[in-house]
Design a protein around this motif. Structure first.
Motif, short mmCIF file in Angstrom:
data_model
loop_
_atom_site.label_atom_id
_atom_site.label_comp_id
_atom_site.label_asym_id
_atom_site.label_seq_id
_atom_site.Cartn_x
_atom_site.Cartn_y
_atom_site.Cartn_z
N ASN A 102 23.04 -40.82 -16.08
CA ASN A 102 21.72 -40.29 -16.28
C ASN A 102 20.67 -41.21 -17.01
OD1 ASN A 102 21.96 -40.11 -19.16
ND2 ASN A 102 23.37 -38.59 -18.97
N PHE A 103 19.60 -40.94 -16.99
CA PHE A 103 18.48 -41.82 -17.49
C PHE A 103 18.70 -42.14 -18.96
CE2 PHE A 103 14.42 -42.77 -19.54
CZ PHE A 103 14.17 -43.62 -18.67
N GLN A 104 19.22 -41.13 -19.89
CA GLN A 104 19.60 -41.60 -21.13
C GLN A 104 20.51 -42.54 -21.36
OE1 GLN A 104 17.81 -41.14 -24.04
NE2 GLN A 104 16.42 -40.08 -22.75
N GLU A 105 21.93 -42.61 -20.51
CA GLU A 105 22.63 -43.51 -20.50
C GLU A 105 22.18 -44.99 -20.22
OE1 GLU A 105 26.83 -41.27 -19.41
OE2 GLU A 105 25.23 -41.26 -17.81
N ILE A 106 21.35 -44.82 -19.24
CA ILE A 106 20.54 -46.41 -18.66
C ILE A 106 19.95 -46.83 -19.51
CG2 ILE A 106 19.16 -47.17 -17.13
CD1 ILE A 106 20.19 -45.44 -14.95
N ILE A 107 19.09 -45.85 -20.55
CA ILE A 107 18.20 -46.40 -21.68
C ILE A 107 19.01 -47.11 -22.78
CG2 ILE A 107 16.67 -45.36 -23.38
CD1 ILE A 107 15.40 -46.36 -20.84
N GLN A 108 20.16 -46.29 -22.89
CA GLN A 108 20.95 -46.69 -24.17
C GLN A 108 21.83 -48.04 -23.81
OE1 GLN A 108 23.83 -43.81 -24.76
NE2 GLN A 108 22.74 -42.27 -25.56
N GLN A 109 22.02 -48.31 -22.68
CA GLN A 109 22.49 -49.75 -22.37
C GLN A 109 21.35 -50.78 -22.34
OE1 GLN A 109 24.56 -50.03 -18.39
NE2 GLN A 109 25.49 -47.83 -18.88
N TYR A 110 20.11 -50.55 -22.03
CA TYR A 110 19.14 -51.35 -22.10
C TYR A 110 18.51 -51.69 -23.61
CZ TYR A 110 14.00 -52.75 -21.26
OH TYR A 110 12.96 -53.45 -21.34
N GLU A 111 18.45 -50.54 -24.23
CA GLU A 111 18.34 -50.75 -25.47
C GLU A 111 19.12 -51.62 -26.62
OE1 GLU A 111 15.34 -46.92 -26.69
OE2 GLU A 111 17.52 -46.85 -27.21
N ALA A 112 20.30 -51.49 -25.97
CA ALA A 112 21.56 -52.25 -26.66
C ALA A 112 21.21 -53.85 -26.55
CB ALA A 112 22.93 -51.90 -26.03
N VAL A 113 20.26 -54.28 -25.47
CA VAL A 113 20.39 -55.74 -25.37
C VAL A 113 18.84 -56.03 -25.63
CG1 VAL A 113 22.45 -55.98 -23.89
CG2 VAL A 113 20.04 -55.47 -22.83
N LEU A 114 18.12 -55.05 -26.01
CA LEU A 114 16.74 -55.41 -26.22
C LEU A 114 16.18 -56.23 -27.26
CD1 LEU A 114 13.94 -54.14 -24.81
CD2 LEU A 114 13.91 -52.35 -26.78
N PHE A 115 15.33 -57.24 -26.96
CA PHE A 115 14.94 -58.43 -27.70
C PHE A 115 14.13 -58.04 -29.07
CE2 PHE A 115 11.10 -61.63 -28.33
CZ PHE A 115 12.12 -62.68 -28.85
N ARG A 116 14.46 -58.26 -30.19
CA ARG A 116 13.96 -57.83 -31.35
C ARG A 116 14.41 -56.29 -31.73
NH1 ARG A 116 8.90 -61.76 -32.50
NH2 ARG A 116 9.81 -63.73 -32.33
N MET A 117 15.20 -55.60 -30.85
CA MET A 117 15.51 -53.96 -31.41
C MET A 117 15.80 -53.87 -32.80
SD MET A 117 15.74 -51.08 -30.15
CE MET A 117 16.50 -49.69 -30.27
N GLU A 118 15.26 -52.97 -33.48
CA GLU A 118 15.68 -52.69 -34.87
C GLU A 118 15.31 -53.75 -35.98
OE1 GLU A 118 16.25 -50.12 -36.28
OE2 GLU A 118 16.74 -48.59 -34.61
N ALA A 119 14.50 -54.94 -35.53
CA ALA A 119 13.94 -56.23 -36.26
C ALA A 119 12.79 -55.95 -36.51
CB ALA A 119 14.48 -57.23 -35.56
N LYS A 120 12.33 -56.51 -37.78
CA LYS A 120 10.94 -56.31 -38.24
C LYS A 120 10.44 -57.55 -37.51
CE LYS A 120 9.64 -54.73 -42.01
NZ LYS A 120 9.54 -54.53 -43.56
N ALA A 121 9.16 -57.36 -36.91
CA ALA A 121 8.57 -58.62 -36.25
C ALA A 121 7.12 -58.22 -36.20
CB ALA A 121 8.75 -58.51 -34.74
N ALA A 122 6.07 -59.20 -35.89
CA ALA A 122 4.71 -59.22 -36.03
C ALA A 122 4.15 -58.93 -34.60
CB ALA A 122 4.04 -60.32 -36.68
N PHE A 123 3.28 -58.06 -34.60
CA PHE A 123 2.56 -57.65 -33.16
C PHE A 123 1.08 -57.49 -33.36
CE2 PHE A 123 6.52 -55.65 -33.69
CZ PHE A 123 7.34 -55.72 -32.72
N ARG A 124 0.49 -57.59 -32.10
CA ARG A 124 -0.98 -57.47 -32.04
C ARG A 124 -1.43 -56.68 -31.02
NH1 ARG A 124 -2.48 -62.46 -32.11
NH2 ARG A 124 -3.36 -62.68 -34.33
N VAL A 125 -2.44 -55.73 -31.42
CA VAL A 125 -3.10 -54.78 -30.15
C VAL A 125 -4.35 -55.26 -29.73
CG1 VAL A 125 -3.88 -52.48 -29.39
CG2 VAL A 125 -1.57 -52.69 -31.08
N GLY A 126 -4.43 -55.73 -28.65
CA GLY A 126 -5.55 -56.31 -27.91
C GLY A 126 -6.07 -57.69 -28.95
N LYS A 127 -7.14 -57.57 -29.40
CA LYS A 127 -7.61 -58.71 -30.29
C LYS A 127 -8.01 -58.25 -31.73
CE LYS A 127 -10.37 -60.91 -26.40
NZ LYS A 127 -11.68 -61.62 -26.18
N GLY A 128 -6.91 -57.36 -32.12
CA GLY A 128 -7.05 -56.76 -33.39
C GLY A 128 -6.17 -57.44 -34.28
#
Length: 243
Positions: free
Chosen positions: A180-206
């Motif tokens: 099911n979709f949730q099982e696929i998402i769980q597997q994807y999130e398990a290898v997601l770059f910077r998952m649960e890690a604090k990082a810096a982001f920018r929205v547009g040119k903000g």
């Protein structure tokens, strides 16, 4: 899988799309070329590849009952298939950067472009494009880019790698019918770059802001929790990672 090998082509995705309009191609027909002259990434970004050194290919996948809202699960499974291959080759620190770049030690090693053909509210077919940096070592002015050779210190046989990659793509796509979709998402999130890690982001040119990636939504949006606890969802290209 029926594999069509070409010496040079502007874009494997475009070629396969046009071929599918002209002929009744079988499910999982593959187009692979030695030199792609006008490769495309997400949102029109270009994909540059040296002749005979990398894998550039596209796979036609047909569906009978895949809802348009489930489209992101296809993205997840193809990303996971490439992750599987790179793990098997002992590529260091492999992660999937949302939505579908494959990273090794914080550098991009593979890009994916999936183009869906919709019929009403269902996906009729998908063209799955993959550009994997293999034996190329010079990327000019491109920053944060790597290859299998740079990551592992050795050359890789392209035919053997193609066979392995197609095997895992076929294997992962079969799980669309089992998970099911949730099982696929769980597997994807398990290898997601910077998952649960604090990082810096920018929205547009903000102004940059700090936050923590908390996963993805069913629609494929990235979930980021700001430092003040506010949860926000972002579509692709709305938010940028700051290295």
């Amino acid at each position: 899988m029926h594999i069509i090998k070409l010496n040079a082509i502007a874009s494997t995705n475009d070629y396969l799309k046009q071929l599918a309009q002209q002929k009744d191609l079988g499910d999982l027909t593959v187009v692979v070329c030695d030199h792609q002259t006008s490769g495309r990434g997400q949102k029109g970004n270009s994909w540059v590849s040296e002749e005979g050194k990398n894998l550039t290919l596209s796979v036609l996948k047909r569906f009978s009952n895949l809802g348009a809202r489930q489209g992101f699960s296809l993205n997840c499974l193809v990303s996971l298939a490439i992750f599987d291959v790179l793990q098997e080759l002992s590529v260091p620190d492999v992660r999937v950067k949302w939505p579908n770049d494959i990273m090794s030690v914080n550098k991009k090693i593979c890009g994916i472009l999936i183009e869906n053909t919709l019929q009403g509210t269902t996906v009729q077919q998908s063209i799955i494009g993959v550009g994997l940096n293999v034996n190329q070592t010079n990327f000019g002015e491109l920053a944060n880019v790597s290859s299998l050779k740079l990551a592992t210190g050795r050359d890789h046989d392209l035919d053997e790698l193609l066979s392995r990659l197609l095997h895992y793509i076929e294997f992962r796509l079969k799980s669309l019918e089992k998970l099911n979709f949730q099982e696929i998402i769980q597997q994807y999130e398990a290898v997601l770059f910077r998952m649960e890690a604090k990082a810096a982001f920018r929205v547009g040119k903000g102004q940059p802001f700090k936050g923590t990636i908390k996963g993805v939504t069913e629609g494929g949006q990235l979930k980021i929790e700001r430092e003040n606890g506010q949860m926000e969802h972002f579509n692709f290209k709305e938010v940028t990672f700051i290295y």
